[in-house]
Design a protein around this motif. Structure first.
Motif, PDB file in Angstrom:
ATOM      1  N   MET A   1      -2.936   7.469   5.526  1.00  0.00           N
ATOM      2  CA  MET A   1      -1.714   7.030   6.155  1.00  0.00           C
ATOM      3  C   MET A   1      -1.343   8.057   7.221  1.00  0.00           C
ATOM      4  SD  MET A   1       2.132   6.342   4.684  1.00  0.00           S
ATOM      5  CE  MET A   1       1.537   6.461   3.055  1.00  0.00           C
ATOM      6  N   ILE A   2      -0.885   7.551   8.353  1.00  0.00           N
ATOM      7  CA  ILE A   2      -0.453   8.421   9.447  1.00  0.00           C
ATOM      8  C   ILE A   2       0.978   8.031   9.812  1.00  0.00           C
ATOM      9  CG2 ILE A   2      -0.945   9.210  11.786  1.00  0.00           C
ATOM     10  CD1 ILE A   2      -3.861   8.190  11.278  1.00  0.00           C
ATOM     11  N   ASN A   3       1.884   8.987   9.643  1.00  0.00           N
ATOM     12  CA  ASN A   3       3.291   8.741   9.959  1.00  0.00           C
ATOM     13  C   ASN A   3       4.014  10.082   9.999  1.00  0.00           C
ATOM     14  OD1 ASN A   3       5.541   7.259  10.607  1.00  0.00           O
ATOM     15  ND2 ASN A   3       5.497   5.975   8.793  1.00  0.00           N
ATOM     16  N   ASN A   4       5.273  10.076  10.460  1.00  0.00           N
ATOM     17  CA  ASN A   4       6.015  11.336  10.534  1.00  0.00           C
ATOM     18  C   ASN A   4       6.564  11.770   9.183  1.00  0.00           C
ATOM     19  OD1 ASN A   4       7.781   9.228  10.613  1.00  0.00           O
ATOM     20  ND2 ASN A   4       9.185  10.155  12.047  1.00  0.00           N
ATOM     21  N   ALA A   5       6.460  10.914   8.169  1.00  0.00           N
ATOM     22  CA  ALA A   5       6.838  11.243   6.796  1.00  0.00           C
ATOM     23  C   ALA A   5       5.925  10.459   5.864  1.00  0.00           C
ATOM     24  CB  ALA A   5       8.296  10.870   6.543  1.00  0.00           C
ATOM     25  N   LEU A   6       5.938  10.792   4.609  1.00  0.00           N
ATOM     26  CA  LEU A   6       5.129  10.063   3.633  1.00  0.00           C
ATOM     27  C   LEU A   6       5.804   8.727   3.345  1.00  0.00           C
ATOM     28  CD1 LEU A   6       2.698   9.941   1.833  1.00  0.00           C
ATOM     29  CD2 LEU A   6       3.915  11.293   0.137  1.00  0.00           C
ATOM     30  N   ASP A   7       5.632   7.801   4.290  1.00  0.00           N
ATOM     31  CA  ASP A   7       6.304   6.512   4.255  1.00  0.00           C
ATOM     32  C   ASP A   7       5.417   5.501   4.966  1.00  0.00           C
ATOM     33  OD1 ASP A   7       8.019   4.352   4.332  1.00  0.00           O
ATOM     34  OD2 ASP A   7       9.536   5.341   5.563  1.00  0.00           O
ATOM     35  N   ALA A   8       5.034   4.449   4.279  1.00  0.00           N
ATOM     36  CA  ALA A   8       4.152   3.434   4.869  1.00  0.00           C
ATOM     37  C   ALA A   8       4.873   2.566   5.896  1.00  0.00           C
ATOM     38  CB  ALA A   8       3.565   2.551   3.772  1.00  0.00           C
ATOM     39  N   HIS A   9       6.205   2.465   5.813  1.00  0.00           N
ATOM     40  CA  HIS A   9       6.973   1.638   6.744  1.00  0.00           C
ATOM     41  C   HIS A   9       6.830   2.187   8.156  1.00  0.00           C
ATOM     42  CE1 HIS A   9      10.666   0.412   8.894  1.00  0.00           C
ATOM     43  NE2 HIS A   9      10.342  -0.748   8.355  1.00  0.00           N
ATOM     44  N   ALA A  10       6.484   1.319   9.097  1.00  0.00           N
ATOM     45  CA  ALA A  10       6.325   1.683  10.511  1.00  0.00           C
ATOM     46  C   ALA A  10       5.303   2.799  10.699  1.00  0.00           C
ATOM     47  CB  ALA A  10       7.660   2.055  11.144  1.00  0.00           C
ATOM     48  N   GLY A  11       4.267   2.766   9.891  1.00  0.00           N
ATOM     49  CA  GLY A  11       3.209   3.770   9.998  1.00  0.00           C
ATOM     50  C   GLY A  11       1.855   3.117  10.209  1.00  0.00           C
ATOM     51  N   CYS A  12       0.860   3.944  10.303  1.00  0.00           N
ATOM     52  CA  CYS A  12      -0.525   3.497  10.418  1.00  0.00           C
ATOM     53  C   CYS A  12      -1.162   3.748   9.055  1.00  0.00           C
ATOM     54  CB  CYS A  12      -1.234   4.285  11.523  1.00  0.00           C
ATOM     55  SG  CYS A  12      -2.896   3.682  11.858  1.00  0.00           S
ATOM     56  N   TYR A  13      -1.027   2.766   8.162  1.00  0.00           N
ATOM     57  CA  TYR A  13      -1.447   2.899   6.769  1.00  0.00           C
ATOM     58  C   TYR A  13      -2.762   2.162   6.593  1.00  0.00           C
ATOM     59  CZ  TYR A  13      -0.905   2.742   1.616  1.00  0.00           C
ATOM     60  OH  TYR A  13      -1.069   2.860   0.255  1.00  0.00           O
ATOM     61  N   LEU A  14      -3.837   2.932   6.491  1.00  0.00           N
ATOM     62  CA  LEU A  14      -5.182   2.391   6.335  1.00  0.00           C
ATOM     63  C   LEU A  14      -5.674   2.649   4.919  1.00  0.00           C
ATOM     64  CD1 LEU A  14      -6.398   4.003   9.615  1.00  0.00           C
ATOM     65  CD2 LEU A  14      -6.413   1.538   9.234  1.00  0.00           C
ATOM     66  N   ALA A  15      -6.483   1.740   4.404  1.00  0.00           N
ATOM     67  CA  ALA A  15      -7.099   1.917   3.095  1.00  0.00           C
ATOM     68  C   ALA A  15      -8.559   1.490   3.188  1.00  0.00           C
ATOM     69  CB  ALA A  15      -6.362   1.091   2.044  1.00  0.00           C
ATOM     70  N   PHE A  16      -9.391   2.093   2.354  1.00  0.00           N
ATOM     71  CA  PHE A  16     -10.815   1.762   2.311  1.00  0.00           C
ATOM     72  C   PHE A  16     -11.188   1.440   0.874  1.00  0.00           C
ATOM     73  CE2 PHE A  16     -15.292   3.169   1.816  1.00  0.00           C
ATOM     74  CZ  PHE A  16     -15.876   2.237   2.665  1.00  0.00           C
ATOM     75  N   HIS A  17     -11.848   0.295   0.667  1.00  0.00           N
ATOM     76  CA  HIS A  17     -12.342  -0.098  -0.653  1.00  0.00           C
ATOM     77  C   HIS A  17     -13.843   0.146  -0.658  1.00  0.00           C
ATOM     78  CE1 HIS A  17     -13.602  -3.102  -3.777  1.00  0.00           C
ATOM     79  NE2 HIS A  17     -12.669  -2.399  -4.412  1.00  0.00           N
ATOM     80  N   ASN A  18     -14.261   1.195  -1.348  1.00  0.00           N
ATOM     81  CA  ASN A  18     -15.655   1.632  -1.305  1.00  0.00           C
ATOM     82  C   ASN A  18     -16.665   0.591  -1.805  1.00  0.00           C
ATOM     83  OD1 ASN A  18     -17.777   3.456  -0.820  1.00  0.00           O
ATOM     84  ND2 ASN A  18     -17.615   4.311  -2.873  1.00  0.00           N
ATOM     85  N   PRO A  19     -16.449  -0.055  -2.965  1.00  0.00           N
ATOM     86  CA  PRO A  19     -17.473  -0.994  -3.442  1.00  0.00           C
ATOM     87  C   PRO A  19     -17.781  -2.138  -2.464  1.00  0.00           C
ATOM     88  CG  PRO A  19     -15.959  -0.480  -5.214  1.00  0.00           C
ATOM     89  CD  PRO A  19     -15.381   0.115  -3.954  1.00  0.00           C
ATOM     90  N   SER A  20     -16.766  -2.603  -1.738  1.00  0.00           N
ATOM     91  CA  SER A  20     -16.976  -3.719  -0.808  1.00  0.00           C
ATOM     92  C   SER A  20     -17.096  -3.262   0.647  1.00  0.00           C
ATOM     93  CB  SER A  20     -15.828  -4.723  -0.925  1.00  0.00           C
ATOM     94  OG  SER A  20     -14.613  -4.134  -0.497  1.00  0.00           O
ATOM     95  N   SER A  21     -16.935  -1.972   0.890  1.00  0.00           N
ATOM     96  CA  SER A  21     -16.937  -1.407   2.254  1.00  0.00           C
ATOM     97  C   SER A  21     -15.963  -2.142   3.173  1.00  0.00           C
ATOM     98  CB  SER A  21     -18.347  -1.413   2.850  1.00  0.00           C
ATOM     99  OG  SER A  21     -19.139  -0.436   2.224  1.00  0.00           O
ATOM    100  N   GLN A  22     -14.780  -2.426   2.665  1.00  0.00           N
ATOM    101  CA  GLN A  22     -13.733  -3.098   3.433  1.00  0.00           C
ATOM    102  C   GLN A  22     -12.670  -2.084   3.861  1.00  0.00           C
ATOM    103  OE1 GLN A  22     -13.087  -6.684   3.973  1.00  0.00           O
ATOM    104  NE2 GLN A  22     -15.246  -6.852   3.461  1.00  0.00           N
ATOM    105  N   LEU A  23     -12.246  -2.195   5.122  1.00  0.00           N
ATOM    106  CA  LEU A  23     -11.115  -1.424   5.630  1.00  0.00           C
ATOM    107  C   LEU A  23      -9.888  -2.321   5.659  1.00  0.00           C
ATOM    108  CD1 LEU A  23     -12.699   0.519   8.589  1.00  0.00           C
ATOM    109  CD2 LEU A  23     -11.547   1.531   6.633  1.00  0.00           C
ATOM    110  N   PHE A  24      -8.748  -1.765   5.328  1.00  0.00           N
ATOM    111  CA  PHE A  24      -7.490  -2.509   5.298  1.00  0.00           C
ATOM    112  C   PHE A  24      -6.462  -1.784   6.161  1.00  0.00           C
ATOM    113  CE2 PHE A  24      -9.707  -3.386   1.417  1.00  0.00           C
ATOM    114  CZ  PHE A  24      -9.473  -4.723   1.158  1.00  0.00           C
ATOM    115  N   LEU A  25      -5.632  -2.540   6.841  1.00  0.00           N
ATOM    116  CA  LEU A  25      -4.493  -1.986   7.579  1.00  0.00           C
ATOM    117  C   LEU A  25      -3.240  -2.716   7.121  1.00  0.00           C
ATOM    118  CD1 LEU A  25      -3.298  -0.157   9.801  1.00  0.00           C
ATOM    119  CD2 LEU A  25      -3.747  -2.011  11.423  1.00  0.00           C
ATOM    120  N   PHE A  26      -2.268  -1.945   6.666  1.00  0.00           N
ATOM    121  CA  PHE A  26      -1.011  -2.528   6.212  1.00  0.00           C
ATOM    122  C   PHE A  26      -0.165  -2.917   7.420  1.00  0.00           C
ATOM    123  CE2 PHE A  26      -2.512  -0.596   2.450  1.00  0.00           C
ATOM    124  CZ  PHE A  26      -1.848  -1.167   1.375  1.00  0.00           C
TER     125      PHE A  26
END
Length: 109
Positions: A1-26
């Motif tokens: 997650m990339i943001n000015n605070a530990l907050d997913a709201h209005a941030g660049c929140y990415l996740a990776f699911h290793n078994p399926s090699s899928q990238l997610f963006l909230f």
């Protein structure tokens, strides 16, 4: 997650699911509703109003228990201040680490 605070709201929140090699963006809300995903090695772009990720330039490397992601993230022009890069991991059995700051993204000059 990339943001000015530990907050997913209005941030660049990415996740990776290793078994399926899928990238997610909230979405901007930071909530799973509206979550978008793409396979890591496939074409496509994930985007919200804060950032975009061109999947074609993304890469993953695995060595034992170590996983390294290389993600070409572009930020919207509205991001004019430095943002922290936060990371956390979760096992397939559901065990989670705490969030840790690992770096900073500075706006272009």
């Amino acid at each position: 997650m990339i943001n000015n605070a530990l907050d997913a709201h209005a941030g660049c929140y990415l996740a990776f699911h290793n078994p399926s090699s899928q990238l997610f963006l909230f979405p901007d809300s930071g909530l799973p509703a509206g979550l978008t995903n793409r396979p890591l090695l496939g074409p496509g772009v994930l985007t919200n109003s804060q950032c975009s990720l061109d999947i074609t330039g993304a890469a993953v490397s695995r060595a034992g228990a170590r996983l390294t992601l290389t993600l070409p993230v572009r930020f919207s022009a509205s991001w004019r201040i430095s943002k922290a890069i936060w990371t956390a991991v979760q096992s397939l059995s559901g065990q989670r680490s705490t969030w840790h700051p690992i770096g900073v993204v500075n706006p272009p000059n």
